[in-house]
Design an enzyme around this catalytic site. Structure first.
Site, PDB file in Angstrom:
ATOM      1  CG  ASP A  36      -0.303  -0.651   2.374  1.00  0.00           C
ATOM      2  OD1 ASP A  36       0.826  -0.504   2.529  1.00  0.00           O
ATOM      3  OD2 ASP A  36      -1.054  -0.928   3.379  1.00  0.00           O
ATOM      4  CG  ASN A  95      -8.572  -2.429  11.899  1.00  0.00           C
ATOM      5  OD1 ASN A  95      -7.686  -3.174  11.340  1.00  0.00           O
ATOM      6  ND2 ASN A  95      -9.070  -1.313  10.957  1.00  0.00           N
ATOM      7  CG  HIS A 145      -5.692  -3.022   8.764  1.00  0.00           C
ATOM      8  ND1 HIS A 145      -5.779  -1.631   9.013  1.00  0.00           N
ATOM      9  CD2 HIS A 145      -4.391  -3.488   8.901  1.00  0.00           C
ATOM     10  CE1 HIS A 145      -4.698  -1.084   9.069  1.00  0.00           C
ATOM     11  NE2 HIS A 145      -3.916  -2.128   9.528  1.00  0.00           N
ATOM     12  CD  GLU A 158      -8.586   0.239   7.581  1.00  0.00           C
ATOM     13  OE1 GLU A 158      -8.246  -0.729   8.345  1.00  0.00           O
ATOM     14  OE2 GLU A 158      -8.150   1.256   7.907  1.00  0.00           O
TER      15      GLU A 158
HETATM   16  P1  PGA Z   1       2.114  -2.240  12.744  1.00  0.00           P
HETATM   17  O1  PGA Z   1       1.092  -2.309  11.456  1.00  0.00           O
HETATM   18  O2  PGA Z   1       3.238  -3.276  12.089  1.00  0.00           O
HETATM   19  O3  PGA Z   1       2.618  -0.782  12.893  1.00  0.00           O
HETATM   20  O4  PGA Z   1       1.465  -2.642  13.945  1.00  0.00           O
HETATM   21  C1  PGA Z   1       0.642  -3.415  10.986  1.00  0.00           C
HETATM   22  C2  PGA Z   1      -0.667  -3.015  10.039  1.00  0.00           C
HETATM   23  O5  PGA Z   1      -1.405  -2.360  10.195  1.00  0.00           O
HETATM   24  O6  PGA Z   1      -0.744  -3.902   9.078  1.00  0.00           O
END
Ligand code: PGA
Length: 268
Positions: free
Chosen positions: A67, A137, A139, A144
C-alpha cells in the site's frame, strides 16, 4: 494455516528473514510482496544484516508493496516509498527500478492506477512471498473491515481506528492522509506464500479472529484461512488469545521432523 509461536518479537523477525532468504536464494527472479508498519522493521534489519554478511543478494528481486498513501509525494518522509528506502532498499543491492508501490499521484485516476498495479504484478509472474502485518482491527494492507474478500488494488478510506493507531507516526500539525491505495484481499491471496507477522498483546484479538474466527469481511485477515500456504508468525503476546496454543506448538514440532525427513517443500 501454519501458526508458529515464538518467545519474542526478535525470534519472529529472525524466522521471517529465513523464509525470505530461502526464496531469494532459491529463485532466479524472486518476487517479494512487502509491507510497512512497525512490525516488519526488525525483519528488514535482519535482511540488511544478511546482505552485509554476504549471505543474501537482492540483485534479481522484484518487489511490490502492499500500500501507499494518497496525496503524499515519494520524497515526503511519511510516504511508504521513503519508509522502504530507509528500512531496506537503501541498504541492500536491490534495483530500485524493480521496486513498486501502488502510487496514485496528483491528477492520476486511482481506478486506472489500481488496474495498472494488478497488471504489473501479473507481468512479473505474480508474488512468490507476501509479507504481511495485521492491524488491531484485523486489516491486512489497508483492507479495512468490510473490505470485499474479492477486492483488487484500489483506493480505500482508512478507518478511524487505523488513523488513530498510525497518528503516533505523525507530528501534531503534520498532514495525515485518510486515503490510501492498497492491494486488495484477492490480490494478496494470489501470492504463492503469505507470511504474516504479529507481535504484542494489542494484536491478540485480531490474531484470534484471523485464525479461529469465522471467515468474515469484518476481519479481513481471516481471508487467509482460504490460502493454501499461509504462515502466521506470532510472539507469545500476540498468540495469547488463541485457545489451541499447545496444538500449534506440537504441530510445528512435527513439521520440523517432517521437513528433516523429506526436505522443505516450497512451491515457489
Ligand atoms: P504495525 O501495523 O506493524 O505498525 O502494527 C500493522 C498493520 O497495520 O498492518
Amino acid at each position: 494455516m501454519q501458526v508458529i509461536i515464538f518467545d519474542d518479537a526478535q525470534q519472529v523477525a529472525e524466522n521471517a528473514a529465513e523464509w525470505v532468504a530461502e526464496l531469494v536464494n532459491k529463485k532466479s527472479a524472486p518476487v517479494l510482496g512487502l509491507a510497512t508498519g512497525s512490525t516488519p522493521i526488525s525483519l528488514y534489519q535482519q535482511l540488511v544484516n544478511k546482505h552485509q554478511l554476504g549471505q543474501l543478494s537482492f540483485k534479481n528481486t522484484t518487489s511490490f508493496n502492499l500500500d501507499e498513501y494518497l496525496g503524499i509525494a515519494a520524497d515526503n518522509a511519511q510516504s511508504y516509498r521513503h519508509f522502504m528506502n530507509e528500512n531496506l532498499f537503501d541498504h541492500v543491492d536491490i534495483d530500485k527500478t524493480k521496486t513498486f508501490l501502488p502510487t496514485c499521484n496528483q491528477g492520476e485516476n486511482p481506478r486506472e492506477q489500481g488496474l495498472a498495479y494488478e497488471e504489473k504484478i501479473k507481468q512479473a509472474n505474480g508474488v512468490d512471498l507476501q509479507i504481511l502485518g495485521i492491524g488491531a482491527n484485523g486489516h491486512i494492507g489497508f483492507n479495512e473491515p468490510t473490505s470485499s474478500l474479492a477486492s483488487r488494488t484500489r483506493i480505500k478510506t482508512l478507518t478511524q481506528q487505523t488513523l488513530t493507531d498510525n497518528s503516533r507516526l505523525f507530528d501534531e500539525h503534520e498532514f495525515q492522509p485518510t486515503l490510501a491505495m492498497t492491494m486488495g484481499i484477492a490480490t494478496i491471496l494470489d501470492a504463492r506464500y503469505v507470511l504474516l507477522m504479529a507481535t504484542g498483546a494489542n494484536k491478540a484479538q485480531a490474531v484470534k479472529d484471523m485464525v479461529a474466527g469465522p471467515l468474515s469481511a469484518m476481519c479481513p485477515a481471516s481471508a487467509l484461512q482460504m490460502h493454501e500456504n499461509a504462515i502466521i508468525l506470532l510472539d507469545k503476546a500476540a498468540a495469547s488469545e488463541l485457545e489451541d496454543q499447545d496444538y500449534y506448538q506440537w504441530a510445528n514440532n512435527q513439521n520440523i521432523k517432517i521437513n528433516q525427513e523429506f526436505g522443505l517443500y516450497h512451491n515457489y
